[in-house]
Design an enzyme around this catalytic site. Structure first.
Site, PDB file in Angstrom:
ATOM      1  CG  ASP A   1      -0.193   0.321  12.464  1.00 44.82           C
ATOM      2  OD1 ASP A   1      -0.429   0.430  11.245  1.00 44.82           O
ATOM      3  OD2 ASP A   1      -0.599   1.134  13.311  1.00 44.82           O
TER       4      ASP A   1
ATOM      5  CG  HIS B   1      -1.085   0.350   6.926  1.00 46.77           C
ATOM      6  ND1 HIS B   1      -2.398  -0.007   6.722  1.00 46.77           N
ATOM      7  CD2 HIS B   1      -0.969   0.566   8.262  1.00 46.77           C
ATOM      8  CE1 HIS B   1      -3.045   0.007   7.879  1.00 46.77           C
ATOM      9  NE2 HIS B   1      -2.206   0.338   8.828  1.00 46.77           N
TER      10      HIS B   1
ATOM     11  CG  HIS C   1      -6.662   1.700   9.939  1.00 40.35           C
ATOM     12  ND1 HIS C   1      -6.228   3.013   9.863  1.00 40.35           N
ATOM     13  CD2 HIS C   1      -5.588   0.956  10.282  1.00 40.35           C
ATOM     14  CE1 HIS C   1      -4.929   3.049  10.150  1.00 40.35           C
ATOM     15  NE2 HIS C   1      -4.518   1.821  10.406  1.00 40.35           N
TER      16      HIS C   1
ATOM     17  CD  GLU D   1      -3.858  -1.627  11.816  1.00 41.19           C
ATOM     18  OE1 GLU D   1      -4.516  -2.060  12.780  1.00 41.19           O
ATOM     19  OE2 GLU D   1      -3.278  -0.516  11.833  1.00 41.19           O
TER      20      GLU D   1
HETATM   21 MN    MN Z   1      -2.544   1.053  10.856  1.00 46.40          MN
END
Ligand code: MN
Length: 319
Positions: A282, A13, A159, A11
């Site tokens: 993340d 980004h 998400h 995950e």
């Molecule tokens: Mn995230």
């Protein structure tokens, strides 16, 4: 122990300049150091992956991605965003993989874009952030996306995103000023995303599409911990038969994104098994280092560690 094992982070980004420009005020809320990392799909990101020992990042656009775009612009825009992501992946094909952004305001187009991204661009699934203009994705108008995902054999990652204004006001306004994260990562994101997952199971979409795989971040947004009670309550008199546990443990996978808790891991292992848990950081909202330091403290078998760090991701995402 993990140091000699391949690591896939699920995950992670980035932001696309054109899409981010549509997300009003999104840049203003971000620190310059974070913005720099969101827009970097090269040297800086790779260096920080190398320093941490992360081999592959599965890249996804940051929230709300395309989910708050109007139907009139979302189809062409997400196509350009996905094309640019594919170009970035092509520059470092051994280090990056991609989740598609989907124009969910036009569900039929979203299903077609998913297929294009998987078949032509080599993406490994798609990510959907929060609600689509105020609508949860259990609504049958979105089922064409799930039908396509099942047929293609790719997962959909749900998400969080910033909740709707009414939810934000009623639930969190009183504490939002002193605790800006309460509506976000501290609680609001979890409430909304867990609700999305519960509603998806209640919709019985998994009875129609038993091969559909869903991924949740943040250790399953509290659902492994709640599983017994949800499952039991939905079997009380007055309910149509519903095996919540079966759907959650078969069709859902969860990641460790932004939640490096051994207690949460043990709970998830007991409720879902190690075959359904995958590693994620993340980045860049959460730095890589605390995730890797946490891995170092885990007293789990080599087999389980390998599943967590890459084995499950290779199976579910076909990397
Ligand atoms: Mn995230």
């Amino acid at each position: 122990m993990y140091k000699k094992m391949p690591v896939i982070a699920l995950e992670e980004h980035f932001w696309d300049h054109e899409l981010a420009a549509q997300l009003q005020g999104s840049e203003g809320a971000r620190a310059p150091e974070q913005l720099k990392r969101l827009y970097d799909l090269g040297e800086l990101r790779l260096r920080e992956m190398d320093e941490a020992g992360i081999d592959i990042q599965v890249l996804s656009h940051g929230a709300p991605s395309a989910q708050k775009l109007d139907a009139s612009i979302c189809v062409d825009l997400t196509r350009r965003v996905n094309d640019r992501l594919a170009e970035a992946i092509a520059r470092h094909p051994t280090r990056f993989a991609g989740f598609a952004a989907l124009p969910t305001a036009n569900p039929e187009a979203a299903a077609r874009e998913l297929e294009r991204c998987v078949k032509e661009l080599g993406f490994v699934g798609a990510m959907i952030c929060g609600l689509t203009n105020g609508v949860f994705h259990d609504d049958e108008r979105f089922w064409c996306i799930y039908e396509r995902a099942e047929a293609l054999g790719v997962p959909i990652y749900f998400h969080p995103s910033f909740p709707d204004p009414d939810v934000s006001r009623i639930y969190y306004d009183k504490y939002g000023k002193d605790f800006p994260q309460v509506v976000r990562a501290a609680w609001g994101y979890t409430v909304e995303t867990a609700t999305q997952a519960v509603r998806l199971i209640l919709s019985r979409v998994f009875e129609k599409h038993p091969g559909l795989n869903i991924i949740l971040g943040h250790f399953g947004e509290t659902l492994p911990y709640q599983l017994w009670r949800i499952d039991q309550a939905l079997k009380r008199p007055g309910h149509d038969p519903m095996n919540f546990r079966e759907h959650f443990t078969n069709n859902f996978y969860i990641t460790t994104s932004g939640h490096f808790s051994t207690t949460a891991l043990v709970c998830a292992m007991m409720e879902m098994s190690m075959d359904h848990i995958m590693f994620a950081v993340d980045y860049p909202f959460v730095p890589n280092a605390p995730a890797m330091e946490w891995l170092d403290t885990l007293q789990i078998s080599k087999t389980d560690m390998r599943k967590l760090l890459s084995g499950n991701a290779r199976r579910v995402l076909k990397i």
